[in-house]
Scaffold this active site. Structure first.
Site, short mmCIF file in Angstrom:
data_model
loop_
_atom_site.label_atom_id
_atom_site.label_comp_id
_atom_site.label_asym_id
_atom_site.label_seq_id
_atom_site.Cartn_x
_atom_site.Cartn_y
_atom_site.Cartn_z
CE1 TYR A 1 42.15 50.31 97.39
CE2 TYR A 1 43.63 51.10 95.67
CZ TYR A 1 43.42 50.59 96.95
OH TYR A 1 44.50 50.37 97.77
CD GLU B 1 49.60 46.99 98.88
OE1 GLU B 1 50.34 46.50 98.00
OE2 GLU B 1 48.80 47.92 98.64
CD1 TRP C 1 44.98 47.96 93.36
CD2 TRP C 1 45.66 46.48 94.87
NE1 TRP C 1 44.13 48.05 94.45
CE2 TRP C 1 44.54 47.16 95.39
CE3 TRP C 1 46.27 45.49 95.66
CZ2 TRP C 1 44.01 46.88 96.66
CZ3 TRP C 1 45.72 45.22 96.92
CH2 TRP C 1 44.62 45.89 97.40
#
Length: 202
Positions: free
Chosen positions: A26, A48, A56
């Site tokens: 990522y 988000e 995350w």
């Protein structure tokens, strides 16, 4: 404190990559590289908002489930969701089942449609908030900025939800509106080159 960690190839990466093996891909392929695709911008802002209060890693692990649940974050389709869709999503174990955040995605899809009509694209609006690099501090030392506070306030004035300054700052980091890779991170120079080549939407 060391701000980097050795990646799979032995080259330094931002230290946060050490939190999970899947973070390296990522980090190298997405985080901090400029984006002008409206669907991707909308998706990231939604994800988000779902991350708020969570890690995350949790959201990244569920990202494909989120994409399936929200039709690839096609905001034109999501804008048509009804109360029945909210109940359906609250029963979807593959995503974060938080009523307020689910309803915020639907609300924000409708606001996104309005923004496209007014501005031409989401990208044209968001990239106006790209800060001058001279105004930025050392990478990864803050969780909000003057630019993220302004963008958050302006989005809220337009009726967007779950777009606080911290959420918006993380969005700006990820979508390349700033290059927040650590100074010694091997990807910082690549992100900088991508930003130089990037044509700012208008």
């Amino acid at each position: 404190m060391n701000t980097t960690v050795a990646g799979p190839d032995g080259q330094p990466r931002c230290r946060w990559c050490a939190a999970a093996p899947e973070f390296f891909a990522y980090h190298d392929r997405e985080w901090g590289f400029p984006v002008d695709d409206d669907r991707r911008l909308f998706e990231k802002l939604c994800l988000e908002s779902f991350q708020s209060g969570l890690s995350w890693r949790t959201i990244l692990a569920k990202r494909e489930n989120f994409r399936a649940a929200f039709h690839g974050f096609d905001f034109h389709r999501v804008a048509r969701f009804t109360a029945q869709d909210v109940e359906r999503l609250l029963g979807d174990e593959g995503i974060v089942r938080h009523r307020g955040k689910i309803e915020a995605v639907i609300n924000n899809a409708r606001r996104a449609q309005e923004m496209v009509k007014a501005e031409g694209s989401l990208a044209a609006f968001f990239w106006r908030y790209e800060p001058d690099e001279a105004d930025l501090g050392a990478p990864q030392t803050v969780s909000t900025s003057d630019a993220s506070v302004r963008l958050s306030k302006d989005l809220k004035k337009l009726g967007w939800a779950f777009v606080g300054p911290t959420t918006v700052f993380a969005f700006m980091q990820a979508m390349g509106l700033i290059n927040d890779h650590a100074e010694a991170c091997v990807m910082r120079a690549q992100a900088a080159q991508a930003r130089l080549r990037f044509k700012r939407p208008r």
